[in-house]
Design an enzyme around this catalytic site. Structure first.
Site, PDB file in Angstrom:
ATOM      1  N   CYS A  99     -29.847  42.185  31.973  1.00 48.68           N
ATOM      2  CA  CYS A  99     -30.853  43.085  32.540  1.00 48.68           C
ATOM      3  C   CYS A  99     -31.317  42.544  33.904  1.00 48.68           C
ATOM      4  O   CYS A  99     -30.585  42.632  34.869  1.00 48.68           O
ATOM      5  CB  CYS A  99     -32.001  43.302  31.560  1.00 48.68           C
ATOM      6  N   HIS A 105     -29.469  45.092  26.842  1.00 47.02           N
ATOM      7  CA  HIS A 105     -29.835  43.862  26.115  1.00 47.02           C
ATOM      8  C   HIS A 105     -28.964  43.716  24.869  1.00 47.02           C
ATOM      9  O   HIS A 105     -29.344  44.193  23.794  1.00 47.02           O
ATOM     10  CB  HIS A 105     -31.305  43.921  25.689  1.00 47.02           C
ATOM     11  N   GLU A 152     -28.586  41.268  23.049  1.00 42.96           N
ATOM     12  CA  GLU A 152     -29.187  40.379  22.035  1.00 42.96           C
ATOM     13  C   GLU A 152     -29.838  41.160  20.891  1.00 42.96           C
ATOM     14  O   GLU A 152     -29.957  40.655  19.783  1.00 42.96           O
ATOM     15  CB  GLU A 152     -30.201  39.416  22.671  1.00 42.96           C
TER      16      GLU A 152
HETATM   17  N1  GLN Z   1     -37.620  44.287  35.714  1.00 42.78           N
HETATM   18  C1  GLN Z   1     -36.328  44.886  35.612  1.00 42.78           C
HETATM   19  C2  GLN Z   1     -36.423  46.395  35.424  1.00 42.78           C
HETATM   20  O1  GLN Z   1     -37.445  46.906  35.099  1.00 42.78           O
HETATM   21  C3  GLN Z   1     -35.549  44.267  34.482  1.00 42.78           C
HETATM   22  C4  GLN Z   1     -36.076  44.620  33.139  1.00 42.78           C
HETATM   23  C5  GLN Z   1     -35.555  43.724  32.052  1.00 42.78           C
HETATM   24  O2  GLN Z   1     -34.964  42.691  32.325  1.00 42.78           O
HETATM   25  N2  GLN Z   1     -35.784  44.080  30.822  1.00 42.78           N
HETATM   26  O3  GLN Z   1     -35.453  47.073  35.592  1.00 42.78           O
END
Ligand code: GLN
Length: 567
Positions: A385, A514, A516
């Site tokens: 992410c 994600h 995970e």
């Molecule tokens: N801050 C980034 C976004 O909003 C990444 C978000 C995250 O890593 N969950 O896109």
């Protein structure tokens, strides 16, 4: 017919109620039952999505895009239950739903009260899961500690369900603390007695007590607890601290907890045997992996609070099991790399580097340093992410020469908004809310490392939680300099995965989602499995190099070429 197990907690918070509930779920599945899990959280927030990770720990995201309590992560990891927004309710969401009904006039002018309206809403939420999923057992965990004012409606609701279902169809399990008082040299049962007394005052008589303690409970102590708390002696279970959380179901099984549960719920004939073979193998691999260990640096912002990366930590453990390795995780505060001239030699210590998800500007330059180091040194890198977004920024700045390239999250004035809010541009209204949440499909590029990792799947589905995304305007520039866009959404709007060519780097992968959230102990996620394998190979490779130096052999050049088109 669904039977119910309600799990409450007493004395203090953080007793591991969620793990206890999950472990019970695991044990009952090992007996062949279909299990469903729910968490009822007494706080007033509608969901934990907007709470600080310091307050709440990780926000666990389900396939249907619900932002839920981190205990749901344990539930999905320990059981086969597939969870949705129906499996996690907070007081806030319950009240919101009642108030909306009241505004619509659904209550036909009645006075709306905690009992019966709020309690009925809670009961209905529980019943919906039972009716929809039709599990043999529905385990419902109540957040907080007995005695909290805000948990009272939940307690009253489960008391009523217990009554409606009858003694053989609903069980109350209470997790409590039996502290060791050093001055007296004794374990003390009084806090447990008080906590059970408090429960009974609200009309709930627990059937089973799970007593957390740092040393075993003697038979005498169990007898005493049983007598004072009005439970059977064999229903006083000691919940000792264990080496790995995956050992908890086994520890419960050794004290016949599953046998007791099927006895109490009259399910013994239907589910007489328990099969824990795979789970035992899992625990023994975690404790004694045959291939040694790897050292992985997680470079992030909330590293001081490991709870905010619970699923990530577990996914790495699962990947370790799949590789027969122990994964030693080192949390590196990204800010600490910013002013550290020796950051390179610090990072050299690790077999691989991971930048996890995160929000906000703080610590970003530290992450960029770590990524640059990983890219140039051939150290396996996995960006999740925010970790994918920062990898793109680093590549744009240092390989493509786009100085000050950035995400508009960190610098709204950047001349090169590599990462931005795509929805602002194309008005993707249907995404709702302000975040892209839940499961979305992603198509994998043929021949890419990502595709190989996913066993050549052309399309995958992974869970998201982000507001910003890769700016497609820069796709061509970055691709021209060698970045591979290995995963995109089926409509082509979202870049979901990136990587560096395998001839240039052994493992450099970023994903916007994600992974995970979907890793399980007996089904480790392929991205983590490959990453940990790459870390191991890197370790063996550097050990070979060291051996060669000490034996004065001719040192072969590492096979990995390093990208040189640098600042
Ligand atoms: N801050 C980034 C976004 O909003 C990444 C978000 C995250 O890593 N969950 O896109």
């Amino acid at each position: 017919m669904t039977k119910y197990i309600f799990v409450t907690g007493g004395v203090v918070s953080s007793l591991g109620k969620g793990l206890a509930a999950s472990s019970i779920g695991q044990l009952l599945e090992a007996r062949g039952m279909k299990v469903q899990m729910m968490k009822l959280d007494p706080y007033i927030n509608v969901d934990p999505g907007t709470m600080s990770p310091f307050q709440h720990g990780e926000v666990f995201v389900t396939d249907d895009g619900a932002e839920t309590d981190l205990d749901l992560g344990h539930y999905e990891r320990f059981t086969n239950a597939h969870l949705t927004k129906a499996n996690n309710w907070t007081s806030g969401r319950i009240y919101l739903s009642v108030i909306e009904k009241e505004r619509r006039g659904d209550y036909l002018g009645k006075t709306i009260q905690v009992i019966p309206h709020i309690t009925d809403e809670i009961k209905a939420a529980v019943r919906v899961v039972a009716e929809k999923e039709k599990p043999d057992i529905l385990i419902v965990e109540i957040g907080g500690t007995v005695g909290d004012i805000e948990s009272l409606p939940f307690m009253e609701a489960i008391r009523q369900i217990g009554n409606e279902e009858g003694r053989n169809n609903a069980l109350f399990i209470h997790v409590t603390l039996v502290p060791f008082i050093a001055a007296a040299g004794e374990l003390k049962t009084k806090p447990t007695q008080h906590s059970v007394k408090e429960l009974r005052e609200i009309g709930i008589a627990p059937d089973i007590l799970l007593c957390r303690s740092d040393r075993p409970l003697s038979l005498d102590l169990r007898k005493k607890i049983a007598l004072f708390c009005n439970v059977k002696e064999n229903a006083v279970i000691s919940a000792l601290d264990v080496k790995t959380i995956y050992e908890v179901p086994l520890a419960f099984h050794e004290q016949s907890l599953d046998a007791l549960i099927v006895d109490e719920l009259h399910l013994k004939e239907q589910f007489p045997n328990v099969d824990l073979k795979k789970w035992r193998e899992l625990v023994s691999t975690i404790k004694e992996p045959s291939e040694g260990a790897v050292k992985i640096a997680i470079v992030g912002k909330y590293v001081e609070l490991e709870d905010s990366y619970k699923s990530l930590r577990e996914a790495l453990t699962h990947a370790g099991v799949a590789n027969n390795l122990k994964v030693n995780v080192h949390w590196v505060e990204s800010e600490s790399l910013i002013d550290d001239e020796n950051y390179g030699s610090r990072l050299q210590d690790y077999d691989a580097i991971l930048v996890p998800g995160g929000f906000g500007k703080r610590g970003i330059s530290g992450m960029l340093r770590a990524i640059k180091y990983a890219r140039k040194s051939g150290t396996p890198y996995f960006g999740i992410c925010l970790g994918m977004q920062t990898a793109c920024i680093e590549f744009a700045r240092n390989v493509c020469g786009l100085r000050d390239a950035d995400s508009t999250e960190f610098n709204s004035e950047t001349p090169f908004p590599i990462i931005f809010k795509l929805r602002d541009l194309v008005a993707v209204e249907e995404l709702g809310g302000t975040m892209r949440l839940g499961a979305w499909a992603c198509q994998l590029k043929e021949g890419s490392l990502a595709r190989e990792i996913y066993h050549n799947a052309a399309e995958i589905s992974e869970r998201h939680r982000h507001r910003y995304e890769f700016n497609p305007e820069y796709r061509a520039v970055l691709e021209k300099e060698g970045l591979i866009i290995s995963g995109v959404s089926p409509d082509g709007k979202f870049v979901e995965m990136i990587e560096l060519p395998r001839e240039k780097h052994p493992f450099f992968v970023g994903c916007q989602f994600h992974p995970e959230y979907k890793s399980k102990p007996l089904a480790a996620h392929p991205l983590f499995v490959s990453f940990v394998r790459a870390a191991h190979e890197n370790r063996l490779h550097s050990e070979n190099l060291k051996d060669d130096v000490s034996s004065n052999k001719q040192i072969e050049m590492p096979e990995r070429a390093i990208i040189e088109s640098e600042d």
